[in-house]
Design an enzyme around this catalytic site. Structure first.
Site, PDB file in Angstrom:
ATOM      1  N   HIS A  36      30.852  32.180 -29.649  1.00  0.00           N
ATOM      2  CA  HIS A  36      30.140  31.031 -30.238  1.00  0.00           C
ATOM      3  C   HIS A  36      28.635  31.265 -30.414  1.00  0.00           C
ATOM      4  O   HIS A  36      27.817  30.379 -30.122  1.00  0.00           O
ATOM      5  CB  HIS A  36      30.355  29.784 -29.373  1.00  0.00           C
ATOM      6  CG  HIS A  36      31.768  29.253 -29.400  1.00  0.00           C
ATOM      7  ND1 HIS A  36      32.607  29.367 -30.485  1.00  0.00           N
ATOM      8  CD2 HIS A  36      32.499  28.572 -28.454  1.00  0.00           C
ATOM      9  CE1 HIS A  36      33.763  28.785 -30.222  1.00  0.00           C
ATOM     10  NE2 HIS A  36      33.743  28.320 -28.996  1.00  0.00           N
ATOM     11  N   GLU A  86      38.724  22.962 -34.426  1.00  0.00           N
ATOM     12  CA  GLU A  86      37.591  23.689 -34.988  1.00  0.00           C
ATOM     13  C   GLU A  86      38.004  24.429 -36.244  1.00  0.00           C
ATOM     14  O   GLU A  86      38.792  25.376 -36.177  1.00  0.00           O
ATOM     15  CB  GLU A  86      37.064  24.702 -33.966  1.00  0.00           C
ATOM     16  CG  GLU A  86      36.762  24.136 -32.610  1.00  0.00           C
ATOM     17  CD  GLU A  86      36.727  25.237 -31.550  1.00  0.00           C
ATOM     18  OE1 GLU A  86      36.217  26.334 -31.810  1.00  0.00           O
ATOM     19  OE2 GLU A  86      37.254  24.994 -30.455  1.00  0.00           O
ATOM     20  N   HIS A  97      32.087  21.790 -32.699  1.00  0.00           N
ATOM     21  CA  HIS A  97      32.870  21.900 -31.475  1.00  0.00           C
ATOM     22  C   HIS A  97      33.056  20.536 -30.799  1.00  0.00           C
ATOM     23  O   HIS A  97      33.004  20.431 -29.562  1.00  0.00           O
ATOM     24  CB  HIS A  97      32.188  22.894 -30.531  1.00  0.00           C
ATOM     25  CG  HIS A  97      33.114  23.595 -29.604  1.00  0.00           C
ATOM     26  ND1 HIS A  97      33.699  22.970 -28.533  1.00  0.00           N
ATOM     27  CD2 HIS A  97      33.573  24.861 -29.592  1.00  0.00           C
ATOM     28  CE1 HIS A  97      34.459  23.833 -27.893  1.00  0.00           C
ATOM     29  NE2 HIS A  97      34.406  24.993 -28.523  1.00  0.00           N
TER      30      HIS A  97
HETATM   31  C1  GAL Z   1      36.663  27.188 -27.686  1.00  0.00           C
HETATM   32  C2  GAL Z   1      37.325  28.507 -27.406  1.00  0.00           C
HETATM   33  C3  GAL Z   1      37.673  28.521 -25.945  1.00  0.00           C
HETATM   34  C4  GAL Z   1      36.463  28.275 -25.070  1.00  0.00           C
HETATM   35  C5  GAL Z   1      35.717  27.034 -25.559  1.00  0.00           C
HETATM   36  C6  GAL Z   1      34.394  26.835 -24.877  1.00  0.00           C
HETATM   37  O1  GAL Z   1      36.307  27.100 -29.024  1.00  0.00           O
HETATM   38  O2  GAL Z   1      38.453  28.650 -28.221  1.00  0.00           O
HETATM   39  O3  GAL Z   1      38.284  29.745 -25.610  1.00  0.00           O
HETATM   40  O4  GAL Z   1      35.628  29.382 -25.097  1.00  0.00           O
HETATM   41  O5  GAL Z   1      35.486  27.090 -26.917  1.00  0.00           O
HETATM   42  O6  GAL Z   1      34.520  26.561 -23.531  1.00  0.00           O
END
Ligand code: GAL
Length: 346
Positions: A106, A309, A176
């Site tokens: 991210h 997402e 998110h």
């Molecule tokens: C999501 C991801 C998860 C985790 C989360 C943040 O988008 O798919 O694996 O990293 O974000 O805690």
């Protein structure tokens, strides 16, 4: 649309943060922060007519700054994981910040979710923008990003993402938000439908192996509305590895707006329909969300919400057959996602 703003605190670095409040003619409300380009609140009426906050968020800026989880934020420059935190572009290898074991997640250590964006109110929403510098978190080229949130009287939230670089780079943006349509946790009781027959197989680190699996008849099958909790406890390596759903579904053609998912809570009657121009939908059942105090005396933790997402398939630089996140100099990255809220007649 009634749009107002108020101060929401000052970051540890001394930057002022503002909260934007949008109220439409039906009384639904969205609160946005220029910190992380974040959706802080989204209040729509339940079947009794009572406003229900359907996203997780915090009371204070300090909590957004210190906590992980990316609550409501725009994540980038590249959403999801990049294996080994490296990729090759134009014959050169780039090394990104490692913030998920050996991988990049991210956008890195200080991703777009931890930055203060510029903001401008328009007729029905807010235009957020920022410039990500050449080398930020290891990414090549300077990138100008614009994210426009538009809220309308029919309770549709549209997010338009645009980006241009001064040289070649890679981009994959998403929001998110953690959706809790019941307004009070335990997402296992909510019903999800994903318009996809297949999904990406993950390895133990939640990176795609490259294999595309059929969802039909498996715990990953959401082709008809199904309680999120129905199959989440099934013995399955991928569900075990991720402690729940953390799955990228193949939802169709890039650039074409199409419906990709619905989420419904029978506890409130609130239905959300998701449409997007993107090819992938990451369904994440908040498996790693830590127990925390949330907004207005609320409390949340693991599996109390779901993220839907819209994005490219993760780690696509390692899979040349997939839609590419490469954005060449002079080109424009564009992606639109719509979250539409209504009451289901059930
Ligand atoms: C999501 C991801 C998860 C985790 C989360 C943040 O988008 O798919 O694996 O990293 O974000 O805690």
């Amino acid at each position: 649309m009634n749009i107002s703003s108020r101060p929401f605190g000052v970051t540890a670095d001394g930057e002022r943060v503002t909260l934007y409040r949008l109220e439409n003619s039906t009384g639904s409300i969205i609160e946005l922060l220029d910190y992380g380009c974040t959706i802080r609140s989204l209040l729509v009426a339940n079947r009794e007519g009572r406003l229900t906050d359907v996203v997780l968020g915090y009371d204070t800026l300090r909590e957004y700054e210190k906590n992980d989880g990316y609550l409501g934020a725009v994540v980038g420059r590249c959403a999801n994981r990049i294996g080994g935190a490296r990729f090759s572009l134009g014959g050169k290898e780039y090394h990104l910040a490692k913030n998920d074991g050996d991988n990049h997640l991210h956008g890195g250590l200080v991703g777009f979710d931890k930055r203060v964006w510029s903001a401008k109110i328009n007729e029905n929403g807010v235009v957020f923008s920022r410039t990500s510098s050449d080398g930020e978190e290891g990414y090549p080229s300077q990138l100008n990003i614009q994210v426009v949130y538009t809220f309308t009287d029919d309770n549709c939230l549209t997010i338009d993402y645009r980006a241009t670089g001064d040289g070649d780079t890679i981009v994959n943006l998403t929001n998110h938000a953690y959706f809790a349509l019941s307004g009070r946790g335990n997402v296992l009781l909510d019903e999800l439908c994903v318009y996809a027959n297949s999904f990406l197989e993950n390895d133990a680190h939640c990176l795609p192996t490259g294999t595309i699996l059929s969802a039909k008849g498996t715990p990953f099958d959401f082709s008809l509305p199904k309680l999120i909790g129905r199959d989440i406890g099934t013995a399955n390596e991928q569900l075990d590895n991720a402690h729940g759903y953390d799955t990228n579904y193949l939802v169709g053609q890039s650039g074409k707006m199409k419906p990709v998912a619905t989420l419904y809570s029978d506890r409130t009657g609130i239905l959300m329909k998701v449409s997007t121009t993107q090819t992938g939908l990451q369904v994440y059942t908040a498996n790693f969300l830590k127990d925390r105090a949330g907004k207005n005396g609320s409390h949340f933790g693991c599996r109390d919400a779901v993220c839907l997402e819209t994005q490219l398939y993760p780690d696509a630089m390692a899979h040349p057959d997939w839609s590419s996140p490469v954005l060449k100099a002079g080109e424009t990255y564009a992606h639109t996602t719509v979250y539409a809220f209504s009451l289901a007649c059930k």
